[in-house]
Design a protein around this motif. Sequence first.
Motif, PDB file in Angstrom:
ATOM      1  N   ALA A 208       1.209  -0.871  -0.043  1.00  0.00           N
ATOM      2  CA  ALA A 208       0.485  -0.029  -0.085  1.00  0.00           C
ATOM      3  C   ALA A 208       0.930   1.115  -0.051  1.00  0.00           C
ATOM      4  CB  ALA A 208      -0.621   0.585   1.128  1.00  0.00           C
ATOM      5  N   GLY A 209       2.172   0.875   0.443  1.00  0.00           N
ATOM      6  CA  GLY A 209       2.859   2.681   0.505  1.00  0.00           C
ATOM      7  C   GLY A 209       3.452   2.758  -1.125  1.00  0.00           C
ATOM      8  N   GLU A 210       3.943   1.480  -1.594  1.00  0.00           N
ATOM      9  CA  GLU A 210       4.394   1.951  -3.037  1.00  0.00           C
ATOM     10  C   GLU A 210       3.316   2.494  -3.694  1.00  0.00           C
ATOM     11  OE1 GLU A 210       6.131  -1.659  -3.887  1.00  0.00           O
ATOM     12  OE2 GLU A 210       7.285  -2.091  -2.594  1.00  0.00           O
ATOM     13  N   ILE A 211       2.206   1.805  -3.868  1.00  0.00           N
ATOM     14  CA  ILE A 211       0.731   2.266  -3.903  1.00  0.00           C
ATOM     15  C   ILE A 211       0.525   3.765  -4.377  1.00  0.00           C
ATOM     16  CG2 ILE A 211      -1.606   1.965  -4.744  1.00  0.00           C
ATOM     17  CD1 ILE A 211       0.340   0.055  -5.684  1.00  0.00           C
ATOM     18  N   ALA A 212       0.375   4.172  -3.030  1.00  0.00           N
ATOM     19  CA  ALA A 212       0.022   5.422  -2.476  1.00  0.00           C
ATOM     20  C   ALA A 212       1.590   6.818  -3.634  1.00  0.00           C
ATOM     21  CB  ALA A 212       0.234   5.875  -1.281  1.00  0.00           C
ATOM     22  N   ASP A 218       2.595   9.899   1.379  1.00  0.00           N
ATOM     23  CA  ASP A 218       3.378   9.019   1.746  1.00  0.00           C
ATOM     24  C   ASP A 218       2.337   7.849   3.125  1.00  0.00           C
ATOM     25  OD1 ASP A 218       5.915   9.348   1.298  1.00  0.00           O
ATOM     26  OD2 ASP A 218       5.768  11.776   2.992  1.00  0.00           O
ATOM     27  N   VAL A 219       2.665   6.830   2.983  1.00  0.00           N
ATOM     28  CA  VAL A 219       1.213   6.002   3.883  1.00  0.00           C
ATOM     29  C   VAL A 219       2.539   4.916   4.391  1.00  0.00           C
ATOM     30  CG1 VAL A 219      -0.382   4.193   4.044  1.00  0.00           C
ATOM     31  CG2 VAL A 219      -0.332   6.120   2.456  1.00  0.00           C
ATOM     32  N   THR A 328      -8.933   3.426   7.429  1.00  0.00           N
ATOM     33  CA  THR A 328      -9.139   3.925   5.882  1.00  0.00           C
ATOM     34  C   THR A 328      -8.467   5.240   5.617  1.00  0.00           C
ATOM     35  OG1 THR A 328     -11.032   2.688   5.874  1.00  0.00           O
ATOM     36  CG2 THR A 328     -11.089   4.374   4.696  1.00  0.00           C
ATOM     37  N   LEU A 329      -7.721   5.729   5.571  1.00  0.00           N
ATOM     38  CA  LEU A 329      -7.288   6.512   4.827  1.00  0.00           C
ATOM     39  C   LEU A 329      -7.843   7.252   3.518  1.00  0.00           C
ATOM     40  CD1 LEU A 329      -3.189   5.842   5.491  1.00  0.00           C
ATOM     41  CD2 LEU A 329      -5.137   6.498   7.011  1.00  0.00           C
ATOM     42  N   ASP A 330      -8.346   8.646   3.542  1.00  0.00           N
ATOM     43  CA  ASP A 330      -8.848   8.745   2.668  1.00  0.00           C
ATOM     44  C   ASP A 330      -8.104  10.733   2.076  1.00  0.00           C
ATOM     45  OD1 ASP A 330     -10.775  10.865   1.196  1.00  0.00           O
ATOM     46  OD2 ASP A 330     -12.877  11.083   2.019  1.00  0.00           O
ATOM     47  N   HIS A 331      -7.550  10.461   0.989  1.00  0.00           N
ATOM     48  CA  HIS A 331      -6.363  10.737   0.620  1.00  0.00           C
ATOM     49  C   HIS A 331      -6.787  12.215  -0.445  1.00  0.00           C
ATOM     50  CE1 HIS A 331      -3.915   8.358   1.719  1.00  0.00           C
ATOM     51  NE2 HIS A 331      -4.289   6.573   0.525  1.00  0.00           N
ATOM     52  N   ALA A 332      -8.667  12.618  -0.128  1.00  0.00           N
ATOM     53  CA  ALA A 332      -8.407  13.790   0.051  1.00  0.00           C
ATOM     54  C   ALA A 332      -7.878  14.696   0.675  1.00  0.00           C
ATOM     55  CB  ALA A 332      -9.908  13.892  -0.149  1.00  0.00           C
ATOM     56  N   HIS A 333      -7.838  14.306   1.948  1.00  0.00           N
ATOM     57  CA  HIS A 333      -6.752  15.237   2.781  1.00  0.00           C
ATOM     58  C   HIS A 333      -5.685  15.382   2.912  1.00  0.00           C
ATOM     59  CE1 HIS A 333     -10.326  14.697   5.301  1.00  0.00           C
ATOM     60  NE2 HIS A 333     -10.906  13.564   4.928  1.00  0.00           N
ATOM     61  N   ASP A 334      -5.323  14.819   1.801  1.00  0.00           N
ATOM     62  CA  ASP A 334      -3.594  15.054   1.019  1.00  0.00           C
ATOM     63  C   ASP A 334      -3.708  15.599  -0.105  1.00  0.00           C
ATOM     64  OD1 ASP A 334      -2.834  13.359   3.357  1.00  0.00           O
ATOM     65  OD2 ASP A 334      -3.559  11.649   1.930  1.00  0.00           O
ATOM     66  N   PHE A 339      -9.365   9.036  -4.333  1.00  0.00           N
ATOM     67  CA  PHE A 339      -8.078   7.868  -4.030  1.00  0.00           C
ATOM     68  C   PHE A 339      -7.970   7.456  -2.588  1.00  0.00           C
ATOM     69  CE2 PHE A 339      -3.350   7.370  -3.554  1.00  0.00           C
ATOM     70  CZ  PHE A 339      -3.664   5.837  -3.628  1.00  0.00           C
ATOM     71  N   ILE A 340      -8.538   6.073  -2.060  1.00  0.00           N
ATOM     72  CA  ILE A 340      -8.322   6.081  -0.146  1.00  0.00           C
ATOM     73  C   ILE A 340      -7.947   4.298  -0.036  1.00  0.00           C
ATOM     74  CG2 ILE A 340     -10.715   4.762   1.367  1.00  0.00           C
ATOM     75  CD1 ILE A 340     -12.670   5.952  -0.550  1.00  0.00           C
ATOM     76  N   SER A 341      -6.542   5.119   0.899  1.00  0.00           N
ATOM     77  CA  SER A 341      -6.034   3.292   1.152  1.00  0.00           C
ATOM     78  C   SER A 341      -7.472   2.943   2.331  1.00  0.00           C
ATOM     79  CB  SER A 341      -4.963   3.950   1.158  1.00  0.00           C
ATOM     80  OG  SER A 341      -3.930   4.658   0.062  1.00  0.00           O
TER      81      SER A 341
END
Length: 538
Positions: A208-212, A218-219, A328-334, A339-341
């Motif tokens: 998941a870190g590589e995909i992000a 960064d995850v 659950t990480l909502d990357h809208a905050h990034d 994009f969600i991880s």
Amino acid sequence: MQKATVVVIGGGATGVGILRDLCMRGIDAVLVEQQDLAYGTSSRYHGLLHSGGRYAVKDAEAGKECIEENTILRKIGRHCVEQTEGFFVRTPLDPEDFEGKWLEACKNVGIPTIPISVEEARRLEPNLSPKIQAVYRVPDAAIDGFRMVWQNVASARKYGGRVMTYTTVVGIEQTNGEVTGITVRNTLSGVVTKIACEFVVSAAGSWAGEIAHLAGIDVNVQPDRGTLVAFNHRITSRIVNRLRPASDGDIFVPHGSITILGTTSASVKNPDDNVPTAKEVVELLKIGEALFEDIHSYRMLRAFAGTRPLYSADPNAKGRGASRGFVTLDHAHDGLKGFISVVGGKFTTYRLMAEKVTDLVCQYLNNKTACRTAEEPLVEDASPALISKAKQYFPAYGTELAASRLGSEGLEKVVKRMQDNPEKCQLLCECENVTMAEVEEAAADETSHMLSDVRRKTRMGMGTCQGAFCTFRSVGAVDAAGLAWGKDTQGLFKEFLQARWKGIRPILWGNVMRETQLTRGIYEGTLNINGAISDEGK
């Protein structure tokens, strides 16, 4: 260019669970997986459906999630679950004061614990050490990770879900801070294509870190390698846990005709670091002596390893110090919408993780459809009439097993193959009771490209002989079926046997050494697959 509303990355339990949930709510979704389904962590663990007892003291929330999901998975995935129950056992080496803390924590979380005498425990499980001090019964169970993953896919396909295996993500496409699609490469052909979508959900586990990172985010996922050992018989009919703070080598899980001992815990840099070592095996056996004194006399089948996807906002948290909960990480905050991880978690809670992620996606898509994954079974039961029909073709002891493995729809297709051609009834894998018809059905699936893909669908080659006898039979069956990927028979032999060898090498002593020499005699001597004899005519 392919299109989908949502692309799910990762073909483990969480990924297929999300695919199923999305499709059941009417959302067009496709799943991409860099290898075969269940290639990663979902098939590289001990197969314990946790009661939550292991987490109750340190992580009450994780313990509560486990006991709730344990109850649900027994209902919706009953063909994947063996209801063994479990023991928590305190040995003379374990701290006495932990027992009281554990009982109190289990009570607070809602995990039932029933004390039984050491004498009764040893009557039920005669191989347990006579030195054990205390025993409690808990509602643990064994779960088949391969079967659970494939039955989720079968359910998702019923609702229109699509699956692309051997497809690795090489780019996350975005415009003005919103996801527009992904770029993927077929790892078998090398062809690069794009998939347009509105949402990308990363359920890539240790990757998941590589995909992000592809999206510039960064995850902090820390791969944590765990090694396990498989024995060729049921040392115990129940799951046996050490009653102590979680540590290495303290869980034994019976699966079918075998038993798995695990695990170790070691932080690694590479998610693909899944090669077990002889040193780890020896250490596991030494630790296991506290529960089963005769463990060194039990025949081992293989060792294997996988990486846990541990997540922590603290980049210094590692190993058993990191939480087993999920986030659950909502990357809208990034700064990237769509994009969600989903990271962390355990196999036992995969369905809950999928529900939470799908709820979030539905919120964005204004989809009001309620989640039904906790109520609807993964596969339908075979009807009594179909079971009766199947018994005409399967070995008497293999019908119920095949029905559980295949579900109603799959069993009907396999029975049809047998009905049309009775020679397909013969067993190719006696250890796991897999017929030629079932191998052909699995091989014909669009996700099958090599024998190991068939193995993960059927368990062929995973039993006592570890492929010594079923490999050459299966290669012949695949070749005779006329499949495009079945023509390079020498390549099929090497791929399958090399995969088996990877798990045998760390335990190569005693009887395992003798068995390996037999396998070498069959494949290098009789079949000459390494080409040592350049001209057999001379």
